[in-house]
Write an enzyme that holds these catalytic residues in place. Structure first.
Site, PDB file in Angstrom:
ATOM      1  N   LYS A  23       0.783  -1.122  -0.073  1.00  7.69           N
ATOM      2  CA  LYS A  23      -0.376   0.308   0.009  1.00  7.69           C
ATOM      3  C   LYS A  23       0.867   1.081  -0.156  1.00  7.69           C
ATOM      4  CE  LYS A  23      -1.731   1.316   3.720  1.00  7.69           C
ATOM      5  NZ  LYS A  23      -1.809   3.058   4.277  1.00  7.69           N
ATOM      6  N   ASN A  24       2.016   1.437   1.248  1.00  5.96           N
ATOM      7  CA  ASN A  24       2.242   2.397   1.357  1.00  5.96           C
ATOM      8  C   ASN A  24       3.667   2.373  -0.264  1.00  5.96           C
ATOM      9  OD1 ASN A  24       1.141   3.088   3.270  1.00  5.96           O
ATOM     10  ND2 ASN A  24       3.061   2.675   5.266  1.00  5.96           N
ATOM     11  N   CYS A 122      -5.754  12.934  12.957  1.00  4.64           N
ATOM     12  CA  CYS A 122      -6.324  11.284  12.578  1.00  4.64           C
ATOM     13  C   CYS A 122      -5.628  10.204  13.969  1.00  4.64           C
ATOM     14  CB  CYS A 122      -5.389  11.097  11.833  1.00  4.64           C
ATOM     15  SG  CYS A 122      -3.498  10.250  11.656  1.00  4.64           S
ATOM     16  N   ARG A 127       0.125  14.301  13.437  1.00  2.00           N
ATOM     17  CA  ARG A 127       0.919  14.465  11.380  1.00  2.00           C
ATOM     18  C   ARG A 127       1.238  16.096  10.184  1.00  2.00           C
ATOM     19  NH1 ARG A 127      -1.832   8.725   8.918  1.00  2.00           N
ATOM     20  NH2 ARG A 127       0.323   8.642   8.170  1.00  2.00           N
ATOM     21  N   ASP A 312       4.451   0.553  11.953  1.00  2.00           N
ATOM     22  CA  ASP A 312       3.238   0.214  11.314  1.00  2.00           C
ATOM     23  C   ASP A 312       2.988  -1.651  11.564  1.00  2.00           C
ATOM     24  OD1 ASP A 312       3.119   2.416  10.115  1.00  2.00           O
ATOM     25  OD2 ASP A 312       3.142   1.883   8.381  1.00  2.00           O
ATOM     26  N   ARG A 404      -8.485  -0.202   4.224  1.00  2.00           N
ATOM     27  CA  ARG A 404      -7.778   0.875   3.050  1.00  2.00           C
ATOM     28  C   ARG A 404      -6.420   0.271   3.214  1.00  2.00           C
ATOM     29  NH1 ARG A 404      -7.141   6.078   6.775  1.00  2.00           N
ATOM     30  NH2 ARG A 404      -6.149   6.195   5.103  1.00  2.00           N
TER      31      ARG A 404
HETATM   32  N1  EPU Z   1       6.589  15.017  10.008  1.00  2.00           N
HETATM   33  C1  EPU Z   1       6.547  16.024  10.347  1.00  2.00           C
HETATM   34  N2  EPU Z   1       6.252  17.019   9.913  1.00  2.00           N
HETATM   35  C2  EPU Z   1       6.406  16.702   8.299  1.00  2.00           C
HETATM   36  C3  EPU Z   1       6.045  15.134   8.347  1.00  2.00           C
HETATM   37  C4  EPU Z   1       5.842  14.379   9.229  1.00  2.00           C
HETATM   38  O1  EPU Z   1       6.497  16.260  12.149  1.00  2.00           O
HETATM   39  O2  EPU Z   1       5.850  17.418   7.385  1.00  2.00           O
HETATM   40  C5  EPU Z   1       6.780  13.220  11.686  1.00  2.00           C
HETATM   41  C6  EPU Z   1       5.188  12.930  12.028  1.00  2.00           C
HETATM   42  O3  EPU Z   1       4.225  13.339  12.590  1.00  2.00           O
HETATM   43  C7  EPU Z   1       6.042  11.749  12.272  1.00  2.00           C
HETATM   44  C8  EPU Z   1       7.105  11.417  12.092  1.00  2.00           C
HETATM   45  O4  EPU Z   1       7.287  12.108  10.944  1.00  2.00           O
HETATM   46  O5  EPU Z   1       6.183  11.684  13.983  1.00  2.00           O
HETATM   47  C9  EPU Z   1       7.220  10.150  10.677  1.00  2.00           C
HETATM   48  O6  EPU Z   1       5.967  10.980   9.451  1.00  2.00           O
HETATM   49  P1  EPU Z   1       6.481  10.179   8.300  1.00  2.00           P
HETATM   50  O7  EPU Z   1       6.247  11.457   7.523  1.00  2.00           O
HETATM   51  O8  EPU Z   1       7.247   9.280   8.008  1.00  2.00           O
HETATM   52  O9  EPU Z   1       5.124   9.899   8.222  1.00  2.00           O
HETATM   53  P2  EPU Z   1       4.685   9.142   6.767  1.00  2.00           P
HETATM   54  O10 EPU Z   1       4.841   9.990   5.862  1.00  2.00           O
HETATM   55  O11 EPU Z   1       3.223  10.276   7.038  1.00  2.00           O
HETATM   56  C10 EPU Z   1       4.594   6.940   6.163  1.00  2.00           C
HETATM   57  C11 EPU Z   1       3.248   5.890   6.465  1.00  2.00           C
HETATM   58  C12 EPU Z   1       3.195   5.611   7.322  1.00  2.00           C
HETATM   59  C13 EPU Z   1       3.719   5.589   8.414  1.00  2.00           C
HETATM   60  C14 EPU Z   1       4.974   6.577   8.734  1.00  2.00           C
HETATM   61  C15 EPU Z   1       6.486   6.287   8.945  1.00  2.00           C
HETATM   62  C16 EPU Z   1       2.340   6.090   3.878  1.00  2.00           C
HETATM   63  C17 EPU Z   1       1.500   6.942   3.104  1.00  2.00           C
HETATM   64  N3  EPU Z   1       2.485   6.095   5.094  1.00  2.00           N
HETATM   65  O12 EPU Z   1       3.311   7.674   6.764  1.00  2.00           O
HETATM   66  O13 EPU Z   1       1.711   4.435   7.491  1.00  2.00           O
HETATM   67  O14 EPU Z   1       3.547   4.692   9.752  1.00  2.00           O
HETATM   68  O15 EPU Z   1       6.222   6.798   7.409  1.00  2.00           O
HETATM   69  O16 EPU Z   1       6.725   4.800   8.419  1.00  2.00           O
HETATM   70  O17 EPU Z   1       3.585   5.814   3.634  1.00  2.00           O
HETATM   71  C18 EPU Z   1       0.094   2.850   7.820  1.00  2.00           C
HETATM   72  O18 EPU Z   1       0.217   2.964   6.930  1.00  2.00           O
HETATM   73  O19 EPU Z   1      -0.292   2.223   8.420  1.00  2.00           O
HETATM   74  C19 EPU Z   1       0.824   4.144   8.032  1.00  2.00           C
HETATM   75  C20 EPU Z   1       0.825   5.078   9.196  1.00  2.00           C
END
Ligand code: EPU
Length: 424
Positions: A23-24, A122, A127, A312, A404
């Protein structure tokens, strides 16, 4: 689809499961189609609600696509994005799926404009998207926040820059990498995410004609090109789905063959920890066999960016550790609110104490069926795992979260001897 699952336990997992595409990985790959005038053919795409949501968003922007079934849990999607005429991701779609933000980089790079609704709160944490926006600004975009929307523009195109992330962000790295592909000059991303899904995106972009190096390390270099062309790409297997089914074998003292490629390489720290907990892993053709040693040993886990233990898989691992022979500890370092499953596992007889971002799991002899509520995608499967191992009937409410990110759950569990009932 109804949103309740009934499971009567205990049941034992024994059989073979095909692991779907991730998915990701597929969500950024779908967004990447916006970067090219030519078509993009994605194979091994899982039939998931999040994939449908991303496709509706692309359709809203003016893209068209064709879906062909490969297997029941896998599709081929051909995307055409040569008639994009709308540049806005509306609130109605973003509130359903935060990964909608992934259109920002491609639209800014290709068309110099993009408007995306700010995602709200969320279930697993605040996030924010500040790092995505700062990255786009570093590439020369102008960002304005107005009426709950991010208005981004770069009328003269984006320019390569050096960007160092203060913390590792997966979709942040992906979004800026996509933006940089069509920027003039070279972009260097430091402290970039090393997740297999980031590597998969970079490999697909390179097949489309991009010039990306260093993906899979913490420094990614992108030399901008003027256009991308047609490509075909097969989505990397879903390591989180694989880990989840491995835990199904672990919690029920069963045995499962996970088929779908080099899964060992995708889950280094998870496998190391599971071996410590007593699971046995053997390489088999196109996959890995997971077998219980008969007991679940307690372990300590900290979630970290790849190659560390994945957040995850935290909830699903916790479900198994509820039945361990002693006390386990989990520190959740990525998301500040990812323990919503704890109260629900408690309703099934688990003994878990929470102190801020740390959970102490005191192993119990058995879990018992109860009525519980799923709160997010991974929490939903943690309850399914607990229910399969528990004595008696569990009814899990709000399992729409499951659709999802996990495909064909009922069928895949049936393939390894576990019956679950989706209530009408
Ligand atoms: N963060 C910030 N600012 C930003 C972006 C992130 O502070 O602009 C913080 C977040 O709040 C968090 C940390 O950085 O504390 C890491 O977040 P990241 O950006 O890596 O998460 P994401 O890209 O939004 C993806 C996956 C998530 C998974 C995380 C961590 C996708 C679509 N989603 O999210 O997947 O938990 O990386 O590995 O790729 C899931 O599949 O259940 C899921 C939540």
């Amino acid at each position: 689809m109804t949103d309740k699952i009934e499971i009567v336990g205990p049941q034992k997992v024994e059989g073979i499961v095909h692991i779907s595409g991730a998915k990701n990985a597929v969500l950024p790959l779908l967004a990447a189609s916006l970067l090219s005038d030519d078509s993009l053919l994605l194979k091994n795409v899982p039939p998931l609600v999040d994939v449908q949501t991303m496709l509706s968003l692309l359709e809203e922007l003016g893209a068209s696509f064709r879906i062909d079934n490969e297997r029941v849990d896998s599709q081929k999607i051909s995307l055409k994005t040569d008639s994009i005429n709308n540049f806005t991701a509306p609130y109605e779609i973003v509130k359903k799926m935060r990964a909608s933000i992934l259109i920002l980089g491609p639209l800014l790079a290709k068309f110099g404009i993009c408007t995306v609704s700010l995602p709200g709160g969320c279930a697993i944490g605040v996030r924010p998207i500040d790092l995505h926006l700062k990255g786009m600004e570093a590439l020369g975009a102008t960002i304005e926040l107005k009426d709950g929307y991010v208005h981004a523009s770069a009328p003269n195109g984006l320019k390569g820059a050096e960007i160092e992330f203060p913390i590792v962000t997966v979709t942040g790295t992906e979004n800026i990498m996509m933006a940089a592909v069509l920027a003039s000059g070279t972009t260097i991303l430091k402290n970039a995410a090393k997740e297999p899904e980031v590597i998969d995106l970079a490999e697909c972009l390179n097949k489309m004609g991009a010039n990306i190096f260093g993906h899979g390390t913490d420094t990614i270099t992108i030399k901008g090109v003027s256009r991308l062309h047609h490509a075909e790409h097969c989505v990397v297997p879903d390591r989180i789905e694989a880990g989840t089914y491995a835990l199904a074998a672990g919690i029920t003292h069963g045995k499962i063959d996970l088929i779908g490629g080099n899964l060992r390489q995708l889950l280094p720290s998870f496998i190391e920890k599971m071996e410590e907990a007593g699971l046995l892993f053997t390489d088999i053709e196109n996959g890995i066999r997971v077998e219980s040693s008969g007991t679940i040993a307690p372990i300590d886990i900290e979630t970290e960016p790849y190659p560390g233990f994945p957040t995850d898989l935290q909830a699903q691992t916790m479900a198994m550790l509820c039945l361990a022979n002693g006390v386990s500890n989990i520190s959740e370092n990525i998301w500040e609110n990812r323990f919503m499953h704890v109260a629900e596992l408690g309703r099934m007889g688990a003994n878990i104490e929470i102190h801020n971002a740390h959970a102490k799991i005191i192993g119990v002899k058995k879990l018992t069926g109860a009525q519980v509520m799923a709160t997010d995608l991974r929490a939903s499967f943690s309850l399914v795992l607990a229910a399969i191992a528990a004595n008696g009937k569990t009814v899990i409410d709000r399992v729409y979260h499951l659709d999802r990110g996990y495909s064909c759950v009922k069928e895949k569990l049936a393939d390894c001897g576990v019956l679950i009932n989706r209530l009408k």
